[in-house]
Design a protein around this motif. Structure first.
Motif, PDB file in Angstrom:
ATOM      1  N   LYS A  79      -2.526 -25.314   9.023  1.00  0.00           N
ATOM      2  CA  LYS A  79      -3.887 -24.512   8.893  1.00  0.00           C
ATOM      3  C   LYS A  79      -3.363 -23.643   9.578  1.00  0.00           C
ATOM      4  CE  LYS A  79      -6.891 -28.143   9.006  1.00  0.00           C
ATOM      5  NZ  LYS A  79      -7.489 -28.707   9.534  1.00  0.00           N
ATOM      6  N   GLU A  80      -1.634 -23.296  10.292  1.00  0.00           N
ATOM      7  CA  GLU A  80      -1.075 -21.843  10.209  1.00  0.00           C
ATOM      8  C   GLU A  80      -0.967 -20.777   9.806  1.00  0.00           C
ATOM      9  OE1 GLU A  80      -1.076 -22.120  13.506  1.00  0.00           O
ATOM     10  OE2 GLU A  80      -1.420 -24.077  13.900  1.00  0.00           O
ATOM     11  N   ALA A  81      -0.742 -19.663  10.206  1.00  0.00           N
ATOM     12  CA  ALA A  81      -0.386 -18.698   9.378  1.00  0.00           C
ATOM     13  C   ALA A  81      -0.201 -17.566  10.811  1.00  0.00           C
ATOM     14  CB  ALA A  81      -1.943 -17.948   8.856  1.00  0.00           C
ATOM     15  N   ALA A  82       0.598 -17.070   9.808  1.00  0.00           N
ATOM     16  CA  ALA A  82       1.681 -15.894  10.145  1.00  0.00           C
ATOM     17  C   ALA A  82       1.549 -14.417   9.932  1.00  0.00           C
ATOM     18  CB  ALA A  82       2.794 -15.750  11.172  1.00  0.00           C
ATOM     19  N   TRP A  83       0.925 -13.289  10.381  1.00  0.00           N
ATOM     20  CA  TRP A  83       0.895 -11.963   9.573  1.00  0.00           C
ATOM     21  C   TRP A  83       1.952 -11.151  10.156  1.00  0.00           C
ATOM     22  CZ3 TRP A  83      -1.807 -11.472   5.033  1.00  0.00           C
ATOM     23  CH2 TRP A  83      -2.768 -12.384   4.700  1.00  0.00           C
ATOM     24  N   TYR A  84       2.378  -9.926   8.928  1.00  0.00           N
ATOM     25  CA  TYR A  84       3.219  -8.826   9.540  1.00  0.00           C
ATOM     26  C   TYR A  84       2.976  -7.585   9.038  1.00  0.00           C
ATOM     27  CZ  TYR A  84       6.421 -13.242  11.136  1.00  0.00           C
ATOM     28  OH  TYR A  84       6.359 -14.719  12.014  1.00  0.00           O
ATOM     29  N   THR A  85       2.721  -6.498   9.138  1.00  0.00           N
ATOM     30  CA  THR A  85       3.477  -5.090   9.292  1.00  0.00           C
ATOM     31  C   THR A  85       4.144  -4.522   9.071  1.00  0.00           C
ATOM     32  OG1 THR A  85       2.544  -3.992  10.578  1.00  0.00           O
ATOM     33  CG2 THR A  85       0.799  -5.112   9.761  1.00  0.00           C
ATOM     34  N   ALA A 105       0.917  -1.160   0.046  1.00  0.00           N
ATOM     35  CA  ALA A 105      -0.095  -0.039  -0.064  1.00  0.00           C
ATOM     36  C   ALA A 105       1.119   1.471   0.106  1.00  0.00           C
ATOM     37  CB  ALA A 105      -0.549  -0.213   1.257  1.00  0.00           C
ATOM     38  N   ASP A 106       0.494   2.182  -0.841  1.00  0.00           N
ATOM     39  CA  ASP A 106       1.334   3.437  -1.169  1.00  0.00           C
ATOM     40  C   ASP A 106       2.928   3.532  -1.600  1.00  0.00           C
ATOM     41  OD1 ASP A 106       2.634   3.275   1.505  1.00  0.00           O
ATOM     42  OD2 ASP A 106       1.136   3.805   2.242  1.00  0.00           O
ATOM     43  N   GLY A 107       2.923   2.398  -1.887  1.00  0.00           N
ATOM     44  CA  GLY A 107       4.555   1.983  -2.131  1.00  0.00           C
ATOM     45  C   GLY A 107       5.556   2.356  -0.825  1.00  0.00           C
ATOM     46  N   TYR A 108       5.213   2.511  -0.018  1.00  0.00           N
ATOM     47  CA  TYR A 108       5.780   1.527   1.712  1.00  0.00           C
ATOM     48  C   TYR A 108       5.783   0.861   1.825  1.00  0.00           C
ATOM     49  CZ  TYR A 108       8.119   6.538  -0.071  1.00  0.00           C
ATOM     50  OH  TYR A 108       8.049   7.144  -1.046  1.00  0.00           O
ATOM     51  N   THR A 109       4.244   0.445   2.515  1.00  0.00           N
ATOM     52  CA  THR A 109       3.894  -0.379   3.548  1.00  0.00           C
ATOM     53  C   THR A 109       3.361  -1.189   3.192  1.00  0.00           C
ATOM     54  OG1 THR A 109       2.896   1.976   4.305  1.00  0.00           O
ATOM     55  CG2 THR A 109       1.951  -0.321   5.311  1.00  0.00           C
ATOM     56  N   LEU A 110       4.005  -2.333   4.105  1.00  0.00           N
ATOM     57  CA  LEU A 110       3.339  -4.102   3.372  1.00  0.00           C
ATOM     58  C   LEU A 110       2.656  -4.637   3.995  1.00  0.00           C
ATOM     59  CD1 LEU A 110       4.311  -6.063   1.588  1.00  0.00           C
ATOM     60  CD2 LEU A 110       7.045  -6.570   2.721  1.00  0.00           C
ATOM     61  N   LEU A 111       1.592  -5.770   3.966  1.00  0.00           N
ATOM     62  CA  LEU A 111       1.411  -6.744   4.753  1.00  0.00           C
ATOM     63  C   LEU A 111       2.279  -8.300   3.574  1.00  0.00           C
ATOM     64  CD1 LEU A 111      -0.796  -7.555   6.780  1.00  0.00           C
ATOM     65  CD2 LEU A 111      -2.504  -7.471   5.010  1.00  0.00           C
ATOM     66  N   SER A 112       2.326  -8.240   5.183  1.00  0.00           N
ATOM     67  CA  SER A 112       2.651 -10.327   4.232  1.00  0.00           C
ATOM     68  C   SER A 112       2.646 -11.445   5.394  1.00  0.00           C
ATOM     69  CB  SER A 112       4.614 -10.241   5.049  1.00  0.00           C
ATOM     70  OG  SER A 112       5.667 -11.297   4.568  1.00  0.00           O
ATOM     71  N   GLY A 113       2.086 -12.364   4.833  1.00  0.00           N
ATOM     72  CA  GLY A 113       1.278 -13.621   5.609  1.00  0.00           C
ATOM     73  C   GLY A 113       1.291 -14.531   4.996  1.00  0.00           C
ATOM     74  N   GLU A 114       2.280 -15.752   5.650  1.00  0.00           N
ATOM     75  CA  GLU A 114       3.106 -17.057   5.187  1.00  0.00           C
ATOM     76  C   GLU A 114       2.430 -18.214   6.380  1.00  0.00           C
ATOM     77  OE1 GLU A 114       6.123 -16.307   8.130  1.00  0.00           O
ATOM     78  OE2 GLU A 114       7.297 -15.055   7.275  1.00  0.00           O
TER      79      GLU A 114
END
Length: 157
Positions: A136-142, A123-132
């Motif tokens: 059935k497991e998930a981890a998210w990072y901003t 988003a906006d060229g500088y912000t990232l949302l990342s999922g792994e």
């Protein structure tokens, strides 16, 4: 782990914007056509922060945990949009990765040979949302992209 030229390594203190992170772990991941490095670090308050370095690009990421964690699940498609925390993110990358090397300490259990799917959305060229995703497991990072020329490194003496 094969040594390659890097901006910083285990034991270094890395300054990104107003944050200083002490690097305690280094993981390398392959995604077929290349690899990237993930550095596990600790903030001044002891909070875990991850720094990813991929082809010279640097991103500072913090885990999204508990009820705030996104509920999105694969499959994802490039160009798809994800609404999270009042921001619209566009999926830019959908891949599978394999952990190929580890050194140091981490806040989670990692294994060489482990694979998982991941998604990156910007988003906006500088912000990232990342999922792994694995099983059935998930981890998210901003995170936020940083100019590699603005990275300040203080090496231990």
């Amino acid at each position: 782990m094969h040594d390659v030229p890097m901006l910083f390594g285990i034991g270094d203190n890395v300054e990104l914007g107003s944050k200083t992170i002490q690097i305690v772990g280094h993981a390398r991941f392959s995604y077929g056509r290349g690899f990237w490095d993930e550095f596990c670090g600790l903030s001044a308050t002891g909070k875990t922060i991850w720094i990813s370095v991929d082809e010279g690009d640097v991103i500072l990421q913090t885990p999204v945990t508990g009820p705030a964690q996104p509920k999105f699940r694969p499959p994802f498609k490039p160009g798809e949009t994800l609404e999270f925390d009042g921001t619209t993110y566009t999926v830019t990358e959908v891949e599978q990765a394999e952990c190929v090397a580890l050194r140091g300490q981490f806040d989670e259990e990692l294994h060489v040979g482990e694979t998982y799917d991941f998604v990156n959305a910007s988003a906006d060229g500088y912000t990232l949302l990342s999922g792994e995703f694995w099983g059935k497991e998930a981890a998210w990072y901003t995170g936020r992209w940083h100019d590699p020329f603005g990275v300040q490194v203080v090496r231990p003496t």
